[in-house]
Enzyme design. Structure first.
Site, PDB file in Angstrom:
ATOM      1  N   LYS A  75       4.607  73.835 -41.940  1.00 16.37           N
ATOM      2  CA  LYS A  75       3.681  72.562 -41.276  1.00 16.37           C
ATOM      3  C   LYS A  75       4.743  71.541 -40.922  1.00 16.37           C
ATOM      4  CE  LYS A  75      -0.191  73.686 -43.389  1.00 16.37           C
ATOM      5  NZ  LYS A  75      -1.154  74.271 -42.550  1.00 16.37           N
TER       6      LYS A  75
ATOM      7  N   LYS B  56      12.723  60.218 -38.829  1.00 17.04           N
ATOM      8  CA  LYS B  56      13.296  60.853 -37.758  1.00 17.04           C
ATOM      9  C   LYS B  56      12.377  62.198 -37.115  1.00 17.04           C
ATOM     10  CE  LYS B  56      13.795  64.833 -40.188  1.00 17.04           C
ATOM     11  NZ  LYS B  56      13.478  66.010 -40.082  1.00 17.04           N
TER      12      LYS B  56
ATOM     13  N   ASN C 236       9.961  70.304 -35.741  1.00 17.89           N
ATOM     14  CA  ASN C 236       9.204  69.561 -34.663  1.00 17.89           C
ATOM     15  C   ASN C 236       9.614  69.437 -33.556  1.00 17.89           C
ATOM     16  OD1 ASN C 236       7.441  67.647 -36.603  1.00 17.89           O
ATOM     17  ND2 ASN C 236       9.336  67.885 -37.919  1.00 17.89           N
TER      18      ASN C 236
HETATM   19  N1  LIG Z   1      11.995  73.300 -43.657  1.00 16.45           N
HETATM   20  C1  LIG Z   1      12.994  72.465 -43.860  1.00 16.45           C
HETATM   21  O1  LIG Z   1      13.977  72.730 -42.976  1.00 16.45           O
HETATM   22  C2  LIG Z   1      13.098  71.082 -44.385  1.00 16.45           C
HETATM   23  C3  LIG Z   1      14.143  70.358 -44.626  1.00 16.45           C
HETATM   24  C4  LIG Z   1      14.175  69.240 -45.394  1.00 16.45           C
HETATM   25  C5  LIG Z   1      12.924  68.823 -45.599  1.00 16.45           C
HETATM   26  N2  LIG Z   1      11.922  69.357 -45.498  1.00 16.45           N
HETATM   27  C6  LIG Z   1      10.539  68.654 -45.863  1.00 16.45           C
HETATM   28  O2  LIG Z   1      10.146  69.262 -46.974  1.00 16.45           O
HETATM   29  C7  LIG Z   1       8.840  69.082 -47.155  1.00 16.45           C
HETATM   30  C8  LIG Z   1       8.087  70.552 -47.405  1.00 16.45           C
HETATM   31  O3  LIG Z   1       8.357  71.299 -46.406  1.00 16.45           O
HETATM   32  P1  LIG Z   1       8.746  72.925 -46.388  1.00 16.45           P
HETATM   33  O4  LIG Z   1       9.538  73.269 -45.306  1.00 16.45           O
HETATM   34  O5  LIG Z   1       9.178  73.370 -47.776  1.00 16.45           O
HETATM   35  O6  LIG Z   1       7.222  73.283 -46.287  1.00 16.45           O
HETATM   36  P2  LIG Z   1       6.731  74.502 -45.130  1.00 16.45           P
HETATM   37  O7  LIG Z   1       6.363  73.682 -44.115  1.00 16.45           O
HETATM   38  O8  LIG Z   1       7.479  75.667 -45.062  1.00 16.45           O
HETATM   39  O9  LIG Z   1       5.295  75.196 -45.617  1.00 16.45           O
HETATM   40  C9  LIG Z   1       4.048  74.584 -45.935  1.00 16.45           C
HETATM   41  C10 LIG Z   1       3.961  74.836 -47.338  1.00 16.45           C
HETATM   42  O10 LIG Z   1       2.478  73.798 -47.974  1.00 16.45           O
HETATM   43  C11 LIG Z   1       1.832  74.904 -48.726  1.00 16.45           C
HETATM   44  N3  LIG Z   1       0.468  74.323 -48.629  1.00 16.45           N
HETATM   45  C12 LIG Z   1      -0.499  74.879 -47.632  1.00 16.45           C
HETATM   46  N4  LIG Z   1      -1.548  74.377 -47.843  1.00 16.45           N
HETATM   47  C13 LIG Z   1      -1.428  73.637 -48.925  1.00 16.45           C
HETATM   48  C14 LIG Z   1      -2.400  72.530 -49.829  1.00 16.45           C
HETATM   49  N5  LIG Z   1      -3.542  72.334 -49.560  1.00 16.45           N
HETATM   50  N6  LIG Z   1      -1.913  72.103 -50.867  1.00 16.45           N
HETATM   51  C15 LIG Z   1      -0.525  72.132 -51.243  1.00 16.45           C
HETATM   52  N7  LIG Z   1       0.377  72.877 -50.689  1.00 16.45           N
HETATM   53  C16 LIG Z   1      -0.095  73.599 -49.460  1.00 16.45           C
HETATM   54  C17 LIG Z   1       1.973  75.998 -48.312  1.00 16.45           C
HETATM   55  O11 LIG Z   1       1.865  77.048 -49.356  1.00 16.45           O
HETATM   56  C18 LIG Z   1       3.725  75.997 -47.919  1.00 16.45           C
HETATM   57  O12 LIG Z   1       4.372  76.114 -49.398  1.00 16.45           O
HETATM   58  C19 LIG Z   1       8.158  68.323 -45.889  1.00 16.45           C
HETATM   59  O13 LIG Z   1       8.094  66.918 -45.904  1.00 16.45           O
HETATM   60  C20 LIG Z   1       9.309  68.660 -44.930  1.00 16.45           C
HETATM   61  O14 LIG Z   1       9.531  67.587 -43.877  1.00 16.45           O
HETATM   62  C21 LIG Z   1      11.958  70.677 -44.785  1.00 16.45           C
HETATM   63  O1  LIG Z   2      12.352  71.481 -39.239  1.00 17.98           O
HETATM   64  P1  LIG Z   2      11.874  70.134 -39.081  1.00 17.98           P
HETATM   65  O2  LIG Z   2      11.516  69.414 -37.892  1.00 17.98           O
HETATM   66  O3  LIG Z   2      10.706  69.891 -39.987  1.00 17.98           O
HETATM   67  O4  LIG Z   2      13.238  69.407 -39.895  1.00 17.98           O
HETATM   68  C1  LIG Z   2      13.800  69.874 -41.095  1.00 17.98           C
HETATM   69  C2  LIG Z   2      14.636  68.961 -41.565  1.00 17.98           C
HETATM   70  O5  LIG Z   2      13.786  67.726 -41.948  1.00 17.98           O
HETATM   71  C3  LIG Z   2      15.917  68.597 -40.987  1.00 17.98           C
HETATM   72  O6  LIG Z   2      16.762  68.150 -41.925  1.00 17.98           O
END
Ligand SMILES: NC(=O)c1ccc[n+]([C@@H]2O[C@H](COP(=O)([O-])OP(=O)(O)OC[C@H]3O[C@@H](n4cnc5c(N)ncnc54)[C@H](O)[C@@H]3O)[C@@H](O)[C@H]2O)c1
Ligand SMILES: O=P(O)(O)OC[C@H](O)CO
Length: 390
Positions: free
Chosen positions: A328, A235, A300
Site C-alpha cells: 500500500k 516525506k 511512492n
Molecule cells: N515497506 C517499506 O519499505 C517501509 C519502510 C518503512 C516504513 N514503512 C511503513 O510501514 C507501514 C506498513 O507498511 P508495510 O510496507 O509493512 O506494508 P505493505 O504496504 O507491504 O503491505 C500492506 C499490508 O496491509 C495489510 N492489509 C491489507 N488490508 C488490510 C486491512 N483491512 N486491515 C489491516 N491490514 C490490512 C496487508 O495484509 C499487508 O500486510 C506503512 O506506514 C509504511 O509507510 C514501510
Molecule cells: O516505499 P515507500 O515510498 O513507502 O517508502 C519506504 C520507506 O518509508 C523508506 O524509508
C-alpha cells in the site's frame, strides 16, 4: 473515514508457541518482555525478522515473537499464515527471506496481542484506527508500544498522529521508529540507520533500541516523538513530487530542488503543528536521510513516476494495484490529509508543494504543475510569526 479492519478468517490455528521457547538465561527476577508485531507487510515482516534475531539472543526478551497477519488466501488456495508458519517466509510481502524460526504468524489479532507487553505497530496507516478500536481494553497492564507506521489521521480538531491514536485509544505509552528504511534492503542486511522518538522515558526508548539494533541496523533515540513521526509521514508527500519530476524526465537538479523545498515545508508544518519539534530531528535518519532514500528508491516515488508518465490518466489506485501487488502507498492519502489540515487552518498558500501534490493526485492539476507551483510564493503574512519556520 478509515476503513474498518475486516475480521480475520481463522484458517488453521497457529502453533501455540515457538517450540524452543525457553527462559534463555533466566530473568533473574527482572521483567522479561514478550513482543508482538501487529502487521506483516513488507516492512512489518522485516521488522519481525530484526526483532526475532534480537529476542532470540537477549535474555530480557522471550524468544517467541508473534506476528499478526491480516489473513488472505493465496492463489494456491492456502492461507498466508499457514504458509508463513510452514516455510518461515512471508511469500507474498517478503519472498525469499527467512524471518527466523521464532516468528509465529497469527491471524487472530486478539490472540496475537494477549500475552505481549511490547507491541510493535506496523500496518498501513489507514488500518490503524480500526485495529486500535479492536484492541481497546484488551491489552495487558503496563504494555509499551512503538509505531513504525508512517502516516496520520485527520480529525475535526486537527491532525492526530498514529502514536497519539495508539496512546489515546489503548491507554499505553507509545514511541515511534522511523528512518531511511527501504524494507527490501534491510531484509538482505544492507546497512541502515533509524531513529526512535520518545516522549519522556529514555529507559523505554533504550529498550526499543535494544530490540531493533543490529550490526546492520543502527538505531538512535531522540526525545521528539512528533518531530520523528512527522518526518516519516510528510516525506511520503515529497516522494510523490519527486516521482512526478522523474516521470516528466526533469532531471536531477529539479528533483534536488523539489527535495529541498519539500524538506523546508516538512520542517515548517511540523513546527507549526507542534512547537516542541526540534530542528536537530531533521538531521537524523528519520529526517533528511529518509527523504533522500524515499525520493530515490521508494514505492511512492515509483508509482508517482508512472502516474506522471501516463499524464495523470491512470489513477493511483489502479497503478498501486498493478505495480505493488497488495502493498500500500501512504503518500496519496497523506497528501489528502495534509491538504485537509492546511485548508482548515488557512495555510494552503504557505505550503505550495504539499498543496500542489494533492491537487495533482486528484486530477485538479496536471503532473507538470509540480514545477510551476513556485509562481505562488508562500505568503508569510497569513500566519502571524510563521516566517520563522521557513
Ligand atoms: N515497506 C517499506 O519499505 C517501509 C519502510 C518503512 C516504513 N514503512 C511503513 O510501514 C507501514 C506498513 O507498511 P508495510 O510496507 O509493512 O506494508 P505493505 O504496504 O507491504 O503491505 C500492506 C499490508 O496491509 C495489510 N492489509 C491489507 N488490508 C488490510 C486491512 N483491512 N486491515 C489491516 N491490514 C490490512 C496487508 O495484509 C499487508 O500486510 C506503512 O506506514 C509504511 O509507510 C514501510
Ligand atoms: O516505499 P515507500 O515510498 O513507502 O517508502 C519506504 C520507506 O518509508 C523508506 O524509508
Amino acid at each position: 473515514m478509515a476503513p474498518p479492519v475486516a475480521m480475520e478468517s481463522q484458517g488453521t490455528a497457529p502453533p501455540n508457541s515457538f517450540s524452543n521457547q525457553g527462559e534463555t538465561g533466566g530473568d533473574g527476577g527482572s521483567q522479561k518482555f514478550r513482543v508482538t508485531v501487529v502487521g506483516s507487510g513488507n516492512w512489518g515482516s522485516v521488522a519481525a525478522k530484526l526483532i526475532a534475531s534480537n529476542a532470540f539472543k537477549l535474555t530480557s526478551f522471550y524468544d517467541e515473537v508473534r506476528m499478526w497477519v491480516f489473513e488472505e488466501t493465496l492463489p494456491s488456495g492456502e492461507k498466508l499464515t499457514d504458509v508463513i508458519n510452514r516455510t518461515n517466509e512471508n511469500v507474498k510481502y517478503l519472498p525469499g527471506i527467512k524471518l527466523g524460526r521464532n516468528v509465529i504468524a497469527d491471524p487472530d489479532l486478539d490472540n496475537a496481542v494477549r500475552d505481549a507487553n511490547m507491541l510493535v505497530f506496523v500496518t498501513p496507516h489507514q488500518f490503524m484506527e480500526g485495529i486500535c478500536k479492536r484492541l481497546a481494553g484488551k491489552l495487558k497492564q503496563g504494555v509499551e508500544a512503538i509505531s513504525l507506521v508512517k502516516g496520520m489521521e485527520v480529525k475535526m480538531e486537527g491532525p492526530c498522529m498514529i502514536s497519539s491514536l495508539i496512546s489515546e485509544q489503548l491507554k499505553v505509552n507509545c514511541c515511534v521508529l522511523m528512518g531511511a528504511n527501504i524494507a527490501n534492503e534491510i531484509a538482505v542486511e544492507k546497512f541502515s540507520e533509524a531513529t526512535v522518538g520518545y516522549r519522556v522515558n529514555k529507559e523505554i526508548a533504550e529498550k526499543w533500541v535494544q530490540l531493533f539494533n543490529t550490526s546492520y541496523f543502527m538505531v538512535t533515540p531522540v526525545q521528539d516523538v512528533e518531530g520523528v513521526e512527522l518526518c516519516g509521514t510528510l516525506k511520503n508527500v515529497v516522494a510523490l513530487a519527486a516521482g512526478f519530476v522523474d516521470g516528466l524526465e526533469m532531471g536531477n537538479n529539479t528533483k534536488a530542488a523539489i527535495m529541498r523545498i519539500g524538506l523546508r515545508e516538512m520542517r515548517a508544518l511540523s513546527k507549526l503543528l507542534f512547537s516542541s519539534v526540534k530542528d536537530s530531528t531533521f538531521f537524523e535518519s528519520c529526517g533528511v536521510a529518509d527523504l533522500i532514500t524515499t525520493c530515490l528508491g521508494g514505492r511512492n516515488r515509483k508509482v508517482a513516476e508512472a502516474f506522471a508518465k501516463n499524464g495523470g490518466k491512470r489513477s493511483f489506485n489502479e497503478l498501486e494495484a498493478e505495480m505493488l501487488q497488495g502493498q500500500k502507498l501512504q503518500g496519496v492519502s497523506t497528501a489528502r490529509e495534509v491538504y485537509e489540515v492546511l485548508s482548515y487552518r488557512g495555510w494552503l498558500e504557505l505550503f505550495p508543494l504539499f498543496a500542489t501534490v494533492h491537487e495533482i493526485c486528484i486530477g485538479k492539476l496536471p503532473p507538470t504543475a509540480i514545477v510551476e507551483y513556485s509562481e505562488h510564493k508562500p505568503n508569510f503574512s497569513l500566519v502571524e510569526g510563521s516566517a520563522q519556520f521557513f
